[in-house]
Scaffold this active site. Structure first.
Site, PDB file in Angstrom:
ATOM      1  N   TYR A 151       2.605  -7.327  16.447  1.00 41.81           N
ATOM      2  CA  TYR A 151       2.996  -6.432  15.345  1.00 41.81           C
ATOM      3  C   TYR A 151       3.772  -5.223  15.866  1.00 41.81           C
ATOM      4  CZ  TYR A 151       2.575  -2.474  12.142  1.00 41.81           C
ATOM      5  OH  TYR A 151       2.853  -1.379  11.381  1.00 41.81           O
ATOM      6  N   ALA A 187       7.208  -5.122   5.442  1.00 41.99           N
ATOM      7  CA  ALA A 187       6.825  -5.592   6.782  1.00 41.99           C
ATOM      8  C   ALA A 187       5.572  -6.425   6.677  1.00 41.99           C
ATOM      9  CB  ALA A 187       6.569  -4.391   7.704  1.00 41.99           C
ATOM     10  N   THR A 196       5.897   3.069  12.940  1.00 41.54           N
ATOM     11  CA  THR A 196       4.483   3.326  13.192  1.00 41.54           C
ATOM     12  C   THR A 196       4.261   3.958  14.567  1.00 41.54           C
ATOM     13  OG1 THR A 196       2.375   2.197  13.616  1.00 41.54           O
ATOM     14  CG2 THR A 196       4.355   0.900  13.943  1.00 41.54           C
ATOM     15  N   ASP A 197       3.163   4.684  14.681  1.00 44.72           N
ATOM     16  CA  ASP A 197       2.812   5.265  15.989  1.00 44.72           C
ATOM     17  C   ASP A 197       2.456   4.175  17.008  1.00 44.72           C
ATOM     18  OD1 ASP A 197       0.354   4.476  14.933  1.00 44.72           O
ATOM     19  OD2 ASP A 197      -0.632   6.423  15.200  1.00 44.72           O
ATOM     20  N   GLU A 198       2.195   2.952  16.509  1.00 48.11           N
ATOM     21  CA  GLU A 198       1.775   1.886  17.430  1.00 48.11           C
ATOM     22  C   GLU A 198       2.892   1.487  18.394  1.00 48.11           C
ATOM     23  OE1 GLU A 198      -0.527  -1.351  15.956  1.00 48.11           O
ATOM     24  OE2 GLU A 198      -1.508  -0.123  14.450  1.00 48.11           O
ATOM     25  N   LYS A 231       7.753  -4.028  15.363  1.00 44.53           N
ATOM     26  CA  LYS A 231       8.167  -2.730  14.787  1.00 44.53           C
ATOM     27  C   LYS A 231       9.060  -1.990  15.783  1.00 44.53           C
ATOM     28  CE  LYS A 231       7.007  -1.122  11.349  1.00 44.53           C
ATOM     29  NZ  LYS A 231       7.595  -1.253   9.975  1.00 44.53           N
ATOM     30  N   THR A 238      10.326 -11.072   9.561  1.00 39.76           N
ATOM     31  CA  THR A 238      10.430 -10.010   8.543  1.00 39.76           C
ATOM     32  C   THR A 238      10.745  -8.661   9.185  1.00 39.76           C
ATOM     33  OG1 THR A 238       9.028 -11.040   6.880  1.00 39.76           O
ATOM     34  CG2 THR A 238       9.059  -8.642   6.916  1.00 39.76           C
ATOM     35  N   PHE A 288       0.812  -1.223   0.000  1.00 41.56           N
ATOM     36  CA  PHE A 288       0.000   0.000   0.000  1.00 41.56           C
ATOM     37  C   PHE A 288       0.850   1.281   0.000  1.00 41.56           C
ATOM     38  CE2 PHE A 288      -2.365   2.750   3.306  1.00 41.56           C
ATOM     39  CZ  PHE A 288      -2.923   3.574   2.347  1.00 41.56           C
ATOM     40  N   LEU A 332       6.538 -10.129  -2.457  1.00 44.51           N
ATOM     41  CA  LEU A 332       5.178 -10.437  -2.962  1.00 44.51           C
ATOM     42  C   LEU A 332       4.497 -11.461  -2.062  1.00 44.51           C
ATOM     43  CD1 LEU A 332       5.665 -10.432  -6.855  1.00 44.51           C
ATOM     44  CD2 LEU A 332       4.879  -8.574  -5.372  1.00 44.51           C
TER      45      LEU A 332
HETATM   46  P1  NAD Z   1       1.350  -3.640   3.244  1.00 42.74           P
HETATM   47  O1  NAD Z   1       1.070  -4.860   4.065  1.00 42.74           O
HETATM   48  O2  NAD Z   1       0.302  -3.097   2.355  1.00 42.74           O
HETATM   49  O3  NAD Z   1       2.647  -3.911   2.328  1.00 42.74           O
HETATM   50  C1  NAD Z   1       3.772  -4.579   2.803  1.00 42.74           C
HETATM   51  C2  NAD Z   1       4.641  -4.973   1.600  1.00 42.74           C
HETATM   52  O4  NAD Z   1       5.843  -5.597   2.102  1.00 42.74           O
HETATM   53  C3  NAD Z   1       3.978  -5.990   0.653  1.00 42.74           C
HETATM   54  O5  NAD Z   1       4.181  -5.599  -0.684  1.00 42.74           O
HETATM   55  C4  NAD Z   1       4.712  -7.293   0.957  1.00 42.74           C
HETATM   56  O6  NAD Z   1       4.781  -8.166  -0.153  1.00 42.74           O
HETATM   57  C5  NAD Z   1       6.085  -6.782   1.347  1.00 42.74           C
HETATM   58  N1  NAD Z   1       6.797  -7.729   2.217  1.00 42.74           N
HETATM   59  C6  NAD Z   1       6.335  -8.356   3.324  1.00 42.74           C
HETATM   60  N2  NAD Z   1       7.284  -9.167   3.822  1.00 42.74           N
HETATM   61  C7  NAD Z   1       8.377  -9.028   3.038  1.00 42.74           C
HETATM   62  C8  NAD Z   1       9.682  -9.585   3.052  1.00 42.74           C
HETATM   63  N3  NAD Z   1      10.055 -10.478   3.983  1.00 42.74           N
HETATM   64  N4  NAD Z   1      10.556  -9.190   2.104  1.00 42.74           N
HETATM   65  C9  NAD Z   1      10.196  -8.303   1.138  1.00 42.74           C
HETATM   66  N5  NAD Z   1       8.970  -7.758   1.064  1.00 42.74           N
HETATM   67  C10 NAD Z   1       8.076  -8.110   2.003  1.00 42.74           C
HETATM   68  O7  NAD Z   1       1.862  -2.569   4.307  1.00 42.74           O
HETATM   69  P2  NAD Z   1       1.664  -0.968   4.311  1.00 42.74           P
HETATM   70  O8  NAD Z   1       0.388  -0.640   4.958  1.00 42.74           O
HETATM   71  O9  NAD Z   1       1.999  -0.426   2.982  1.00 42.74           O
HETATM   72  O10 NAD Z   1       2.819  -0.569   5.339  1.00 42.74           O
HETATM   73  C11 NAD Z   1       4.141  -0.297   4.876  1.00 42.74           C
HETATM   74  C12 NAD Z   1       5.013   0.062   6.070  1.00 42.74           C
HETATM   75  O11 NAD Z   1       4.466   1.199   6.739  1.00 42.74           O
HETATM   76  C13 NAD Z   1       5.106  -1.044   7.115  1.00 42.74           C
HETATM   77  O12 NAD Z   1       6.433  -1.082   7.587  1.00 42.74           O
HETATM   78  C14 NAD Z   1       4.155  -0.595   8.211  1.00 42.74           C
HETATM   79  O13 NAD Z   1       4.579  -1.071   9.466  1.00 42.74           O
HETATM   80  C15 NAD Z   1       4.272   0.916   8.113  1.00 42.74           C
HETATM   81  N6  NAD Z   1       3.098   1.703   8.538  1.00 42.74           N
HETATM   82  C16 NAD Z   1       1.855   1.454   7.989  1.00 42.74           C
HETATM   83  C17 NAD Z   1       0.782   2.256   8.359  1.00 42.74           C
HETATM   84  C18 NAD Z   1      -0.597   2.051   7.760  1.00 42.74           C
HETATM   85  O14 NAD Z   1      -1.540   2.726   8.178  1.00 42.74           O
HETATM   86  N7  NAD Z   1      -0.778   1.171   6.798  1.00 42.74           N
HETATM   87  C19 NAD Z   1       0.963   3.303   9.270  1.00 42.74           C
HETATM   88  C20 NAD Z   1       2.231   3.520   9.808  1.00 42.74           C
HETATM   89  C21 NAD Z   1       3.296   2.725   9.421  1.00 42.74           C
HETATM   90  O1  TDX Z   2     -12.814  -5.387  10.489  1.00 46.62           O
HETATM   91  C1  TDX Z   2     -12.325  -4.500  11.232  1.00 46.62           C
HETATM   92  N1  TDX Z   2     -13.116  -3.926  12.177  1.00 46.62           N
HETATM   93  C2  TDX Z   2     -12.669  -2.982  13.055  1.00 46.62           C
HETATM   94  O2  TDX Z   2     -13.423  -2.478  13.895  1.00 46.62           O
HETATM   95  C3  TDX Z   2     -10.951  -4.082  11.130  1.00 46.62           C
HETATM   96  C4  TDX Z   2     -10.042  -4.683  10.110  1.00 46.62           C
HETATM   97  C5  TDX Z   2     -10.511  -3.120  12.016  1.00 46.62           C
HETATM   98  N2  TDX Z   2     -11.319  -2.592  12.962  1.00 46.62           N
HETATM   99  C6  TDX Z   2     -10.784  -1.560  13.892  1.00 46.62           C
HETATM  100  C7  TDX Z   2      -9.513  -1.937  14.613  1.00 46.62           C
HETATM  101  C8  TDX Z   2      -8.820  -0.600  14.772  1.00 46.62           C
HETATM  102  O3  TDX Z   2      -9.291   0.051  15.950  1.00 46.62           O
HETATM  103  O4  TDX Z   2     -10.458  -0.426  13.088  1.00 46.62           O
HETATM  104  C9  TDX Z   2      -9.264   0.203  13.554  1.00 46.62           C
HETATM  105  C10 TDX Z   2      -8.244   0.220  12.430  1.00 46.62           C
HETATM  106  O5  TDX Z   2      -7.848  -1.116  12.214  1.00 46.62           O
HETATM  107  P1  TDX Z   2      -6.744  -1.514  11.110  1.00 46.62           P
HETATM  108  O6  TDX Z   2      -7.168  -0.968   9.804  1.00 46.62           O
HETATM  109  O7  TDX Z   2      -6.477  -2.975  11.248  1.00 46.62           O
HETATM  110  O8  TDX Z   2      -5.486  -0.626  11.559  1.00 46.62           O
HETATM  111  P2  TDX Z   2      -4.652  -0.553  12.953  1.00 46.62           P
HETATM  112  O9  TDX Z   2      -4.792  -1.772  13.749  1.00 46.62           O
HETATM  113  O10 TDX Z   2      -5.002   0.749  13.589  1.00 46.62           O
HETATM  114  O11 TDX Z   2      -3.147  -0.525  12.357  1.00 46.62           O
HETATM  115  C11 TDX Z   2      -2.844   0.286  11.197  1.00 46.62           C
HETATM  116  O12 TDX Z   2      -2.247   1.492  11.551  1.00 46.62           O
HETATM  117  C12 TDX Z   2      -0.926   1.459  12.018  1.00 46.62           C
HETATM  118  C13 TDX Z   2      -1.947  -0.464  10.208  1.00 46.62           C
HETATM  119  O13 TDX Z   2      -2.545  -1.700   9.855  1.00 46.62           O
HETATM  120  C14 TDX Z   2      -0.568  -0.664  10.767  1.00 46.62           C
HETATM  121  O14 TDX Z   2       0.271  -1.297   9.819  1.00 46.62           O
HETATM  122  C15 TDX Z   2      -0.011   0.671  11.120  1.00 46.62           C
HETATM  123  O15 TDX Z   2       1.250   0.542  11.746  1.00 46.62           O
END
Ligand code: NAD
Ligand code: TDX
Length: 339
Positions: free
Chosen positions: A153, A83, A125-127, A157, A100, A11, A35
């Protein structure tokens, strides 16, 4: 300048690649991605033929493969998005998260030490700060907030973050770390709250809200996150952590209601289900440091960003329908079947 971007078929990584190729026509971007279920090569199809882009299918834990890629590409910078990223999956199966997210990070940094780079950036991440109580709206996460994780998770991180800072102090590796709040936008995998609710609503399926839906997340449009990382890479101070967030706190239930309204679907689709184990109550970022040092401010308001996101899912049905028609069905049944 050659930049290795890991996890670029996911993403945020894919959105970052689009941003960088668009903004820096003389940069070469090499995307390294295993992938996994979350990576999608079709997401990168708009840039596959770009001469400044190369895709390599590789696991960041594969030391030999990673070293070989560094020898071929001589990257100046590495941005690590790769990740396992879904909290619910980490509760079911923590091990791959440690592999990973921690060991993969170590392999990448060892390669950086061996071959030399000007910057290693860790996307965190803020988590890692744990959560804040709902009745203290005056509290925010700053870069000084102690690490206090809740899920496998977030613990993985946080472990990676500590290792990154150790590689800076011990070996002088030029690192930066960003800790961002929840992102939303195009190419968000439909296991996460916003895309899952959009996909289910469009299919007239129940909308599973955990607990009472009162948990609060601080939502940021993905493009704003990408711009912040770009700034940190070019102007951020080595060895520093930067929080990224836009003071946009929303309750889960309110987000789901906004999605129902935008799609003309009834709120009766909302189903309250068993809460997530160890569910964090509230995340809220204080972005003062990145604003005052680097001039970053979020540009997309939630009201606009969520409409743009919903429009993207309507216009790109094939992208997410392909995903949810495969292995995702087993995942969904396992996570939500008896919830
Ligand atoms: P995502 O799950 O959509 O994408 C992760 C990607 O990493 C995928 O393309 C997957 O194939 C690849 N991957 C997984 N394991 C791998 C490995 N061992 N080697 C190579 N590639 C690998 O995740 P995202 O939501 O795009 O998050 C990206 C980064 O941002 C992560 O590090 C996550 O912790 C961080 N992050 C995400 C959010 C959020 O809201 N999504 C917020 C803060 C931080
Ligand atoms: O089906 C659902 N129902 C629901 O109530 C899902 C999937 C989530 N939730 C709730 C859980 C959380 O309070 O919604 C909120 C958001 O959930 P997620 O989309 O799973 O995100 P969160 O757990 O907050 O983590 C995300 O933000 C920080 C990303 O997945 C992480 O990768 C990032 O680090």
């Amino acid at each position: 300048m050659t930049i290795i971007v890991t996890g670029g078929a996911g993403f945020i990584g894919s959105n970052f690649i689009f941003h960088m190729l668009g903004k820096y026509p003389d940069y070469r971007i090499v995307c390294l991605d295993k992938l996994t279920y979350a990576g999608n090569l079709s997401t990168l199809s708009p840039v596959m033929d770009n001469p400044n882009f190369r895709f390599v299918k590789l696991d960041i834990c594969d030391r030999e493969g990673v070293y070989k890629l560094f020898e071929e590409e001589h990257p100046g910078m590495v941005v690590n998005f790769a990740a396992e990223s879904h909290v619910d999956r980490s509760i079911e199966n923590p091990e791959v998260f440690l592999q990973t997210n921690i060991l993969g990070t170590q392999v990448l940094m060892d390669a950086c030490r061996k071959y030399g780079i000007t910057r290693y950036h860790q996307v965190s991440t803020d988590e890692v700060y744990g959560d804040l109580p709902l009745d203290r709206p005056d509290l925010f996460f700053t870069e000084e907030t102690p690490i206090h994780t809740s899920s496998p998770y977030s613990s993985s991180k946080a472990g990676a973050d500590l290792l990154v800072l150790a590689y800076h102090r011990t070996y002088g590796l030029p690192v930066t770390i960003s800790r961002c709040s929840n992102n939303y936008g195009p190419y968000h995998f439909p296991e996460k709250l916003i895309p899952l609710m959009i996909a289910n609503a469009l299919n007239d399926k129940p909308l599973p809200v955990y607990g009472k839906g009162e948990n609060v997340r601080d939502w940021l449009y993905v493009e704003d996150h990408c711009k912040a990382i770009d700034l940190i890479l070019h102007k951020g101070r080595v060895g520093e952590v930067y929080n990224i967030g836009g003071h946009n706190e929303m309750r889960n239930i309110d987000i789901v209601k906004i999605i129902c309204k935008a799609l003309g679907k009834p709120e009766s689709l909302i189903t309250f289900v068993t809460d997530r184990k160890g569910h964090d109550m509230r995340y809220a970022i204080d972005p003062t440091k990145i604003h005052s040092e680097l001039g970053w401010l979020p540009e997309t308001k939630f009201a606009d960003g969520i409409q743009k996101t919903i429009a993207w899912y309507l216009d790109n049905r094939q992208w997410w329908e392909t995903i949810i028609s495969g292995e995702y069905q087993n995942y969904y049944e396992k996570m939500y079947g008896n919830r």
